[in-house]
Design an enzyme around this catalytic site. Structure first.
Site, PDB file in Angstrom:
ATOM      1  CD  GLN A 261      -4.711  10.438   4.590  1.00  0.00           C
ATOM      2  OE1 GLN A 261      -5.049   9.341   4.155  1.00  0.00           O
ATOM      3  NE2 GLN A 261      -4.114  10.573   5.739  1.00  0.00           N
ATOM      4  N   GLY A 262      -5.049  14.008   0.979  1.00  0.00           N
ATOM      5  CA  GLY A 262      -4.150  14.147  -0.173  1.00  0.00           C
ATOM      6  C   GLY A 262      -2.691  14.064   0.224  1.00  0.00           C
TER       7      GLY A 262
ATOM      8  CD  GLU B 199      -4.264   7.270   7.905  1.00  0.00           C
ATOM      9  OE1 GLU B 199      -3.317   8.062   7.830  1.00  0.00           O
ATOM     10  OE2 GLU B 199      -4.884   6.840   6.918  1.00  0.00           O
TER      11      GLU B 199
ATOM     12  CG  ASN C  18       1.131  -3.640   8.048  1.00  0.00           C
ATOM     13  OD1 ASN C  18       0.625  -2.516   8.071  1.00  0.00           O
ATOM     14  ND2 ASN C  18       0.499  -4.721   8.481  1.00  0.00           N
ATOM     15  CD  GLU C  19       5.730  -4.409   3.591  1.00  0.00           C
ATOM     16  OE1 GLU C  19       4.997  -3.423   3.393  1.00  0.00           O
ATOM     17  OE2 GLU C  19       5.335  -5.580   3.419  1.00  0.00           O
TER      18      GLU C  19
ATOM     19  CB  SER D  81      -0.499   8.759  -2.077  1.00  0.00           C
ATOM     20  OG  SER D  81      -0.594   8.095  -0.848  1.00  0.00           O
TER      21      SER D  81
HETATM   22  C1  LIG Z   1      -7.398   1.238   0.282  1.00  0.00           C
HETATM   23  C2  LIG Z   1      -6.385   2.331   0.185  1.00  0.00           C
HETATM   24  C3  LIG Z   1      -6.771   3.627   0.482  1.00  0.00           C
HETATM   25  C4  LIG Z   1      -5.843   4.672   0.363  1.00  0.00           C
HETATM   26  N1  LIG Z   1      -6.284   5.942   0.613  1.00  0.00           N
HETATM   27  C5  LIG Z   1      -5.407   6.980   0.482  1.00  0.00           C
HETATM   28  C6  LIG Z   1      -5.857   8.321   0.696  1.00  0.00           C
HETATM   29  O1  LIG Z   1      -7.026   8.586   0.989  1.00  0.00           O
HETATM   30  N2  LIG Z   1      -4.965   9.321   0.542  1.00  0.00           N
HETATM   31  C7  LIG Z   1      -3.659   9.089   0.224  1.00  0.00           C
HETATM   32  O2  LIG Z   1      -2.899  10.050   0.144  1.00  0.00           O
HETATM   33  N3  LIG Z   1      -3.199   7.821  -0.019  1.00  0.00           N
HETATM   34  C8  LIG Z   1      -4.059   6.763   0.112  1.00  0.00           C
HETATM   35  N4  LIG Z   1      -3.625   5.483  -0.131  1.00  0.00           N
HETATM   36  C9  LIG Z   1      -2.274   5.269  -0.603  1.00  0.00           C
HETATM   37  C10 LIG Z   1      -1.339   4.650   0.424  1.00  0.00           C
HETATM   38  O3  LIG Z   1      -1.014   5.589   1.418  1.00  0.00           O
HETATM   39  C11 LIG Z   1      -0.089   4.173  -0.319  1.00  0.00           C
HETATM   40  O4  LIG Z   1      -0.495   3.131  -1.187  1.00  0.00           O
HETATM   41  C12 LIG Z   1       0.959   3.644   0.624  1.00  0.00           C
HETATM   42  O5  LIG Z   1       1.499   4.687   1.399  1.00  0.00           O
HETATM   43  C13 LIG Z   1       2.108   2.950  -0.147  1.00  0.00           C
HETATM   44  O6  LIG Z   1       2.601   3.777  -1.133  1.00  0.00           O
HETATM   45  P1  LIG Z   1       2.750   3.242  -2.635  1.00  0.00           P
HETATM   46  O7  LIG Z   1       1.454   2.638  -3.055  1.00  0.00           O
HETATM   47  O8  LIG Z   1       3.312   4.351  -3.454  1.00  0.00           O
HETATM   48  O9  LIG Z   1       3.787   2.058  -2.554  1.00  0.00           O
HETATM   49  P2  LIG Z   1       5.396   2.171  -2.460  1.00  0.00           P
HETATM   50  O10 LIG Z   1       5.764   3.267  -1.490  1.00  0.00           O
HETATM   51  O11 LIG Z   1       5.924   2.293  -3.841  1.00  0.00           O
HETATM   52  O12 LIG Z   1       5.782   0.797  -1.841  1.00  0.00           O
HETATM   53  C14 LIG Z   1       5.824  -0.419  -2.603  1.00  0.00           C
HETATM   54  C15 LIG Z   1       6.284  -1.528  -1.692  1.00  0.00           C
HETATM   55  O13 LIG Z   1       7.632  -1.261  -1.219  1.00  0.00           O
HETATM   56  C16 LIG Z   1       7.680  -1.293   0.197  1.00  0.00           C
HETATM   57  N5  LIG Z   1       8.620  -0.279   0.704  1.00  0.00           N
HETATM   58  C17 LIG Z   1       8.728   1.002   0.273  1.00  0.00           C
HETATM   59  N6  LIG Z   1       9.671   1.657   0.975  1.00  0.00           N
HETATM   60  C18 LIG Z   1      10.150   0.778   1.898  1.00  0.00           C
HETATM   61  C19 LIG Z   1      11.153   0.862   2.916  1.00  0.00           C
HETATM   62  N7  LIG Z   1      11.817   1.982   3.158  1.00  0.00           N
HETATM   63  N8  LIG Z   1      11.373  -0.253   3.681  1.00  0.00           N
HETATM   64  C20 LIG Z   1      10.681  -1.399   3.458  1.00  0.00           C
HETATM   65  N9  LIG Z   1       9.744  -1.553   2.481  1.00  0.00           N
HETATM   66  C21 LIG Z   1       9.482  -0.464   1.714  1.00  0.00           C
HETATM   67  C22 LIG Z   1       6.260  -0.968   0.644  1.00  0.00           C
HETATM   68  O14 LIG Z   1       6.008  -1.456   1.944  1.00  0.00           O
HETATM   69  C23 LIG Z   1       5.427  -1.667  -0.423  1.00  0.00           C
HETATM   70  O15 LIG Z   1       5.296  -3.025  -0.112  1.00  0.00           O
HETATM   71  C24 LIG Z   1      -4.515   4.414  -0.032  1.00  0.00           C
HETATM   72  C25 LIG Z   1      -4.127   3.094  -0.313  1.00  0.00           C
HETATM   73  C26 LIG Z   1      -5.042   2.068  -0.223  1.00  0.00           C
HETATM   74  C27 LIG Z   1      -4.594   0.672  -0.551  1.00  0.00           C
END
Ligand SMILES: Cc1cc2nc3c(=O)[nH]c(=O)nc-3n(C[C@H](O)[C@H](O)[C@H](O)COP(=O)(O)OP(=O)(O)OC[C@H]3O[C@@H](n4cnc5c(N)ncnc54)[C@H](O)[C@@H]3O)c2cc1C
Length: 379
Positions: A124-125, A244, A362-363, A127
């Protein structure tokens, strides 16, 4: 609601149970390592040969035309028998429902049988380095190449689960540079062996090479690599995220099996477990059962034609927090013994901690619940 299973469902359960009990492999290494992944693929192919890889799909694509209720029964039996993680899950559980909904007939006929046989392995692409929660902020681009009748993709994806071992990626790219946010995105299906793709695997905190960064440098894909309409990728992607979060990625069977193991553990540590730990075990058990019955309700509503839509966010918050609680209770029971040897509860706990992050944090789910389920104002 009729809470009893039909005779046909009971027969299906018995058939699944017999086959899984006889065939589930024991002691496979993690599927998030290169050697473990290869062994998991052997298991996936054994499932396919027995027509258990994708039970809910049409027979023509390798399934059994199972109803959603039968699929849940299969999942319960799968985890009850100790079945390992499904390394094909991003394809069969996330992309496939989207292909069924948005794909052309030619795309379905080509993609789905190969996915079911684990010939093509999908990651899945979504992020990117600067787009996680804010998925609409993606910067990877798709530029039209009219002469070649296709698109040129550039940019970078990250956190791509098992990307280093997969053959294909589905992802969002900005196809209209004039638009912003949710508009002007297109959903592409990309072979990872295409010229200009670089996949760089990297380790998770637990050491397994479960993640990859994927770089696209002017990668050509033909028009049939577009899923759904050009520039309408956001709504196609939301269909993927809805399944999902809601149902397919984490069915109740997984948690029912985990609480069964937890109850066994509690019996073993009955003399040392204090009232708080006993409560934690009981709560985990009740919550797993509640999730089971809630899912039956969801499936009944879906079968009746209702769209559960944003309510999938409620489900995602529930199962991800439940998973953490189950593992915390187990570690509490084990105490210092958890540190001895290669205790599976430790690895399970580490992965459970990522549940509130992946599939949308979850946020973010709570924002969705507040705004779209409860209709609260944004501020
Ligand atoms: C085990 C695992 C597998 C994954 N697999 C994939 C995959 O296969 N493909 C893929 O594309 N991605 C994947 N991901 C990535 C995942 O989708 C992202 O980590 C996730 O969407 C959060 O994005 P971020 O890490 O950039 O954090 P950020 O978006 O930078 O968030 C950082 C913190 O800020 C909080 N936050 C951000 N915006 C808000 C808001 N508007 N209101 C309240 N709180 C907020 C978030 O909840 C978090 O706590 C995976 C992640 C994990 C941990």
């Amino acid at each position: 609601m009729d809470l009893t299973f039909t005779d046909a469902e009971e027969r299906f359960r018995a058939e699944c149970r017999a086959w899984l009990t006889a065939n589930v492999p024991r002691g496979l290494p993690s599927g998030d390592t290169r050697e473990g992944f290869a062994l998991h693929l052997e298991w996936e192919r054994a499932l396919f040969d027995a027509r258990y890889a994708v039970v809910s799909w049409p027979e023509a694509y390798g399934g059994r035309d199972a109803t959603p209720m039968e699929w849940l029964i299969f999942e319960e039996e799968y985890y009850r028998a100790g079945g390992p993680q499904r390394v094909t899950q991003n394809g069969i559980f996330l992309l496939a429902p989207t292909v069924f909904e948005f794909g052309t007939q030619a795309q379905r006929d080509h993609i789905l049988p190969r996915m079911a046989r684990a010939d093509d392995l999908w990651c899945q692409g979504w992020s990117e380095p600067n787009a996680g929660s804010d998925l609409a902020g993606i910067q990877s681009r798709a530029v039209r190449d009219d002469r070649a009748r296709g698109w040129r993709l550039s940019g970078q994806k990250t956190w791509t689960t098992r990307g280093a071992f997969c053959t294909h990626l589905f992802g969002l790219f900005r196809s209209d540079p004039e638009t912003e946010r949710h508009r002007g995105l297109t959903y592409f299906l990309v072979p990872l062996d295409a010229d200009g793709v670089t996949v760089r695997g990297f380790g998770r905190l637990d050491g397994d090479e479960g993640f990859a960064e994927v770089f696209f440098d002017n990668v050509f894909v033909a028009d049939d690599a577009v899923l759904g309409e050009v520039d309408q990728g956001w709504s196609v992607a939301m269909a993927t995220t809805s399944v999902e979060r809601g149902l397919t990625l984490r069915s109740p069977g997984r948690f029912l099996a985990a609480v069964d193991r937890l109850v066994e553990l509690a019996r073993h540590y009955a003399d040392t477990a204090g009232p708080n730990l006993r409560d934690a075990v009981v709560r985990a058990y009740i919550d797993a059962e509640a999730y089971r019955w809630q899912t039956f309700l969801t499936v009944t509503r879906m079968t009746d034609g209702e769209d559960v839509g944003s309510e999938s966010s409620l489900t995602k918050v529930f199962w991800s927090e439940l998973d953490v609680r189950i593992h915390e209770a187990a570690l509490g029971l084990l105490g210092p013994n958890a540190e001895i040897g290669d205790n599976p509860w430790i690895k399970g706990y580490q992965f459970a901690l990522s549940g509130p992050i992946y599939a949308g944090t979850n946020e973010i789910q709570r924002n969705v619940i507040a705004e779209r389920v409860l209709g609260l104002p944004r501020r």
